[in-house]
Motif scaffolding. Structure first.
Motif, PDB file in Angstrom:
ATOM      1  N   GLU A 135       3.264 -26.756  -8.163  1.00 11.98           N
ATOM      2  CA  GLU A 135       4.562 -27.086  -8.750  1.00 11.98           C
ATOM      3  C   GLU A 135       4.513 -28.338  -9.634  1.00 11.98           C
ATOM      4  OE1 GLU A 135       8.367 -27.206  -9.963  1.00 11.98           O
ATOM      5  OE2 GLU A 135       7.361 -25.540  -8.957  1.00 11.98           O
ATOM      6  N   PRO A 136       3.821 -29.416  -9.219  1.00 12.65           N
ATOM      7  CA  PRO A 136       3.785 -30.609 -10.088  1.00 12.65           C
ATOM      8  C   PRO A 136       3.065 -30.361 -11.415  1.00 12.65           C
ATOM      9  CG  PRO A 136       3.157 -31.169  -7.822  1.00 12.65           C
ATOM     10  CD  PRO A 136       3.160 -29.676  -7.928  1.00 12.65           C
ATOM     11  N   HIS A 137       2.285 -29.299 -11.492  1.00 10.42           N
ATOM     12  CA  HIS A 137       1.492 -29.029 -12.692  1.00 10.42           C
ATOM     13  C   HIS A 137       2.052 -27.843 -13.484  1.00 10.42           C
ATOM     14  CE1 HIS A 137      -1.371 -31.718 -10.773  1.00 10.42           C
ATOM     15  NE2 HIS A 137      -1.397 -30.916  -9.715  1.00 10.42           N
ATOM     16  N   ARG A 138       3.297 -27.470 -13.233  1.00 10.05           N
ATOM     17  CA  ARG A 138       3.848 -26.263 -13.855  1.00 10.05           C
ATOM     18  C   ARG A 138       3.797 -26.313 -15.378  1.00 10.05           C
ATOM     19  NH1 ARG A 138       6.612 -22.182 -12.001  1.00 10.05           N
ATOM     20  NH2 ARG A 138       7.045 -23.188  -9.998  1.00 10.05           N
ATOM     21  N   GLU A 139       4.180 -27.447 -15.961  1.00 13.15           N
ATOM     22  CA  GLU A 139       4.201 -27.528 -17.421  1.00 13.15           C
ATOM     23  C   GLU A 139       2.799 -27.377 -18.012  1.00 13.15           C
ATOM     24  OE1 GLU A 139       5.714 -29.590 -15.396  1.00 13.15           O
ATOM     25  OE2 GLU A 139       7.850 -29.348 -15.856  1.00 13.15           O
ATOM     26  N   ARG A 140       1.800 -27.949 -17.353  1.00 10.76           N
ATOM     27  CA  ARG A 140       0.423 -27.798 -17.835  1.00 10.76           C
ATOM     28  C   ARG A 140      -0.049 -26.355 -17.710  1.00 10.76           C
ATOM     29  NH1 ARG A 140      -2.755 -33.098 -15.346  1.00 10.76           N
ATOM     30  NH2 ARG A 140      -1.503 -34.698 -16.421  1.00 10.76           N
ATOM     31  N   LEU A 141       0.349 -25.700 -16.635  1.00 10.52           N
ATOM     32  CA  LEU A 141       0.000 -24.289 -16.473  1.00 10.52           C
ATOM     33  C   LEU A 141       0.617 -23.449 -17.580  1.00 10.52           C
ATOM     34  CD1 LEU A 141       0.319 -23.679 -12.617  1.00 10.52           C
ATOM     35  CD2 LEU A 141      -1.775 -23.647 -13.988  1.00 10.52           C
ATOM     36  N   MET A 142       1.849 -23.778 -17.964  1.00  6.23           N
ATOM     37  CA  MET A 142       2.516 -23.011 -19.017  1.00  6.23           C
ATOM     38  C   MET A 142       1.850 -23.247 -20.375  1.00  6.23           C
ATOM     39  SD  MET A 142       6.424 -23.584 -17.681  1.00  6.23           S
ATOM     40  CE  MET A 142       7.228 -22.485 -18.846  1.00  6.23           C
ATOM     41  N   ALA A 143       1.451 -24.493 -20.620  1.00  7.28           N
ATOM     42  CA  ALA A 143       0.718 -24.761 -21.871  1.00  7.28           C
ATOM     43  C   ALA A 143      -0.597 -24.004 -21.892  1.00  7.28           C
ATOM     44  CB  ALA A 143       0.484 -26.266 -22.019  1.00  7.28           C
ATOM     45  N   LEU A 144      -1.305 -23.988 -20.749  1.00 13.90           N
ATOM     46  CA  LEU A 144      -2.544 -23.220 -20.653  1.00 13.90           C
ATOM     47  C   LEU A 144      -2.268 -21.742 -20.875  1.00 13.90           C
ATOM     48  CD1 LEU A 144      -5.529 -22.784 -19.897  1.00 13.90           C
ATOM     49  CD2 LEU A 144      -4.818 -22.742 -17.496  1.00 13.90           C
ATOM     50  N   GLY A 145      -1.176 -21.241 -20.311  1.00  8.22           N
ATOM     51  CA  GLY A 145      -0.825 -19.841 -20.488  1.00  8.22           C
ATOM     52  C   GLY A 145      -0.626 -19.482 -21.948  1.00  8.22           C
ATOM     53  N   MET A 146       0.040 -20.347 -22.705  1.00 11.17           N
ATOM     54  CA  MET A 146       0.265 -20.057 -24.119  1.00 11.17           C
ATOM     55  C   MET A 146      -1.030 -20.126 -24.916  1.00 11.17           C
ATOM     56  SD  MET A 146       3.278 -19.096 -24.333  1.00 11.17           S
ATOM     57  CE  MET A 146       3.072 -18.780 -26.077  1.00 11.17           C
ATOM     58  N   VAL A 147      -1.946 -21.000 -24.518  1.00 16.76           N
ATOM     59  CA  VAL A 147      -3.249 -21.039 -25.182  1.00 16.76           C
ATOM     60  C   VAL A 147      -3.998 -19.729 -24.937  1.00 16.76           C
ATOM     61  CG1 VAL A 147      -5.511 -22.154 -25.194  1.00 16.76           C
ATOM     62  CG2 VAL A 147      -3.436 -23.545 -25.161  1.00 16.76           C
ATOM     63  N   LEU A 148      -3.914 -19.212 -23.708  1.00 18.12           N
ATOM     64  CA  LEU A 148      -4.556 -17.936 -23.396  1.00 18.12           C
ATOM     65  C   LEU A 148      -3.931 -16.796 -24.195  1.00 18.12           C
ATOM     66  CD1 LEU A 148      -4.979 -18.207 -19.512  1.00 18.12           C
ATOM     67  CD2 LEU A 148      -6.770 -18.385 -21.261  1.00 18.12           C
ATOM     68  N   VAL A 149      -2.623 -16.819 -24.333  1.00 10.38           N
ATOM     69  CA  VAL A 149      -1.938 -15.793 -25.131  1.00 10.38           C
ATOM     70  C   VAL A 149      -2.403 -15.858 -26.583  1.00 10.38           C
ATOM     71  CG1 VAL A 149       0.298 -15.074 -26.053  1.00 10.38           C
ATOM     72  CG2 VAL A 149       0.074 -15.643 -23.631  1.00 10.38           C
ATOM     73  N   ALA A 150      -2.439 -17.058 -27.146  1.00  8.85           N
ATOM     74  CA  ALA A 150      -2.884 -17.215 -28.536  1.00  8.85           C
ATOM     75  C   ALA A 150      -4.321 -16.758 -28.708  1.00  8.85           C
ATOM     76  CB  ALA A 150      -2.741 -18.680 -28.966  1.00  8.85           C
ATOM     77  N   ALA A 151      -5.186 -17.080 -27.739  1.00 12.73           N
ATOM     78  CA  ALA A 151      -6.589 -16.670 -27.825  1.00 12.73           C
ATOM     79  C   ALA A 151      -6.721 -15.151 -27.758  1.00 12.73           C
ATOM     80  CB  ALA A 151      -7.391 -17.321 -26.707  1.00 12.73           C
ATOM     81  N   ALA A 152      -5.937 -14.517 -26.891  1.00  9.98           N
ATOM     82  CA  ALA A 152      -5.991 -13.058 -26.774  1.00  9.98           C
ATOM     83  C   ALA A 152      -5.550 -12.383 -28.059  1.00  9.98           C
ATOM     84  CB  ALA A 152      -5.123 -12.603 -25.610  1.00  9.98           C
ATOM     85  N   ILE A 153      -4.465 -12.879 -28.644  1.00 12.42           N
ATOM     86  CA  ILE A 153      -3.960 -12.280 -29.887  1.00 12.42           C
ATOM     87  C   ILE A 153      -4.954 -12.490 -31.025  1.00 12.42           C
ATOM     88  CG2 ILE A 153      -2.094 -12.324 -31.580  1.00 12.42           C
ATOM     89  CD1 ILE A 153      -0.211 -13.191 -29.342  1.00 12.42           C
ATOM     90  N   THR A 154      -5.601 -13.661 -31.051  1.00 15.62           N
ATOM     91  CA  THR A 154      -6.592 -13.944 -32.092  1.00 15.62           C
ATOM     92  C   THR A 154      -7.820 -13.064 -31.934  1.00 15.62           C
ATOM     93  OG1 THR A 154      -5.856 -16.247 -32.183  1.00 15.62           O
ATOM     94  CG2 THR A 154      -8.001 -15.740 -33.138  1.00 15.62           C
ATOM     95  N   THR A 155      -8.212 -12.792 -30.694  1.00 15.98           N
ATOM     96  CA  THR A 155      -9.422 -12.008 -30.434  1.00 15.98           C
ATOM     97  C   THR A 155      -9.224 -10.526 -30.721  1.00 15.98           C
ATOM     98  OG1 THR A 155     -10.078 -13.576 -28.713  1.00 15.98           O
ATOM     99  CG2 THR A 155     -11.134 -11.415 -28.674  1.00 15.98           C
ATOM    100  N   ALA A 156      -8.031 -10.017 -30.493  1.00 10.64           N
ATOM    101  CA  ALA A 156      -7.787  -8.567 -30.619  1.00 10.64           C
ATOM    102  C   ALA A 156      -8.248  -7.984 -31.949  1.00 10.64           C
ATOM    103  CB  ALA A 156      -6.317  -8.263 -30.374  1.00 10.64           C
ATOM    104  N   PRO A 157      -7.912  -8.577 -33.110  1.00 14.68           N
ATOM    105  CA  PRO A 157      -8.327  -7.949 -34.370  1.00 14.68           C
ATOM    106  C   PRO A 157      -9.823  -8.055 -34.653  1.00 14.68           C
ATOM    107  CG  PRO A 157      -7.209 -10.013 -34.822  1.00 14.68           C
ATOM    108  CD  PRO A 157      -7.040  -9.738 -33.353  1.00 14.68           C
ATOM    109  N   SER A 158     -10.584  -8.709 -33.772  1.00  7.19           N
ATOM    110  CA  SER A 158     -12.036  -8.749 -33.982  1.00  7.19           C
ATOM    111  C   SER A 158     -12.645  -7.349 -33.894  1.00  7.19           C
ATOM    112  CB  SER A 158     -12.698  -9.667 -32.956  1.00  7.19           C
ATOM    113  OG  SER A 158     -12.587  -9.135 -31.638  1.00  7.19           O
ATOM    114  N   VAL A 159     -11.958  -6.411 -33.222  1.00  8.56           N
ATOM    115  CA  VAL A 159     -12.495  -5.046 -33.116  1.00  8.56           C
ATOM    116  C   VAL A 159     -12.373  -4.297 -34.442  1.00  8.56           C
ATOM    117  CG1 VAL A 159     -12.002  -4.919 -30.657  1.00  8.56           C
ATOM    118  CG2 VAL A 159     -10.317  -4.054 -32.281  1.00  8.56           C
ATOM    119  N   LEU A 160     -11.741  -4.898 -35.427  1.00  8.15           N
ATOM    120  CA  LEU A 160     -11.754  -4.312 -36.772  1.00  8.15           C
ATOM    121  C   LEU A 160     -13.167  -4.332 -37.346  1.00  8.15           C
ATOM    122  CD1 LEU A 160      -8.481  -5.947 -38.133  1.00  8.15           C
ATOM    123  CD2 LEU A 160      -8.796  -3.546 -37.511  1.00  8.15           C
ATOM    124  N   ILE A 161     -14.038  -5.177 -36.788  1.00 14.05           N
ATOM    125  CA  ILE A 161     -15.455  -5.209 -37.156  1.00 14.05           C
ATOM    126  C   ILE A 161     -16.178  -4.199 -36.277  1.00 14.05           C
ATOM    127  CG2 ILE A 161     -17.506  -6.648 -37.338  1.00 14.05           C
ATOM    128  CD1 ILE A 161     -15.608  -9.081 -37.471  1.00 14.05           C
TER     129      ILE A 161
END
Length: 238
Positions: free
Chosen positions: A100-126
């Protein structure tokens, strides 16, 4: 209508739509939402950013796998199936009392993971990139969404006075739904403008040659998700 009819004259109905939408939304969301004011407004904003960017990107994943890599619709859909389990895992993790004390950091990490997943997805165009890369990336992205979406509901109630809980919960859902509609329509318009809607289908296998149309959807949505990582640093009021 403006997004479907890509002509200069379509700017007129588009402008009218924005003129009607903006004042209506400002009256339904907490003051300061779109300025990412610390506290409750940023929680509501983050919910929209997370849901809108992820869903807008995910909507094009099966189409990309079918038209660009020749997968069957069944296999393309299964590439997203594992995300359900990782989303649940993220939701479970954020509920642990010791975190609970680290909730905001977990959410920031979650958004970084989301951004990384979206960035990685179009790599299969290669062609050299395995198609299963999307499934792995989307599993991590769904884990990040599990961290973020559930946490926004928890934080919203934590920051709301009892008499405001109902209206603020409604604002959270409005931010979620509105962002889905707006970002998906913008992404769809970009996709169509670059010829994504002209993909042809053979009798047994879909084919296409418009990788730029898919990149025009995924990369901006990854940028939106990264903005969400910054908004996640503003969830705690001073």
């Amino acid at each position: 209508y403006a997004a479907q009819d890509l002509r200069w004259v379509s700017l007129l109905p588009g402008a009218v739509g924005v003129a009607l939408l903006v004042p209506a939304v400002l009256g339904l969301l907490p003051r300061g939402t779109y300025r990412a004011v610390r506290g409750l407004p940023s929680v509501v904003l983050l919910r929209g950013i997370a849901a809108g960017s992820f869903i807008a990107a995910e909507s094009f994943v099966p189409l990309m796998l079918v038209t660009q890599r020749g997968l069957s619709p069944t296999l393309a859909g299964l590439s997203l199936a594992a995300g359900g389990a990782t989303w649940a895992a993220g939701s479970w993790l954020q509920s642990r009392p010791r975190l609970e004390p680290h909730r905001e950091r977990l959410m920031a990490l979650g958004m970084v993971l989301v951004a990384a997943a979206i960035t990685t997805a179009p790599s299969v165009l290669i062609d050299a990139v395995p198609a299963w890369t999307v499934a792995v990336a989307w599993g991590f992205g769904c884990f990040g969404m599990g961290l973020v979406i559930s946490s926004t509901s928890v934080l919203l109630l934590k920051l709301s006075a009892p008499e405001e809980a109902g209206s603020n919960s409604a604002a959270l859902q409005i931010s979620d739904g509105l962002s889905n509609v707006v970002l998906l329509s913008v992404g769809g318009a970009a996709f169509a403008a670059l010829g994504g809607g002209t993909v042809s289908h053979a009798a047994t296998q879909a084919t296409g040659s418009h990788p730029a149309a898919f990149a025009a959807v995924f990369l901006p949505m990854a940028g939106v998700a990264l903005v969400g990582a910054w908004v996640a640093t503003r969830l705690r009021a001073r």
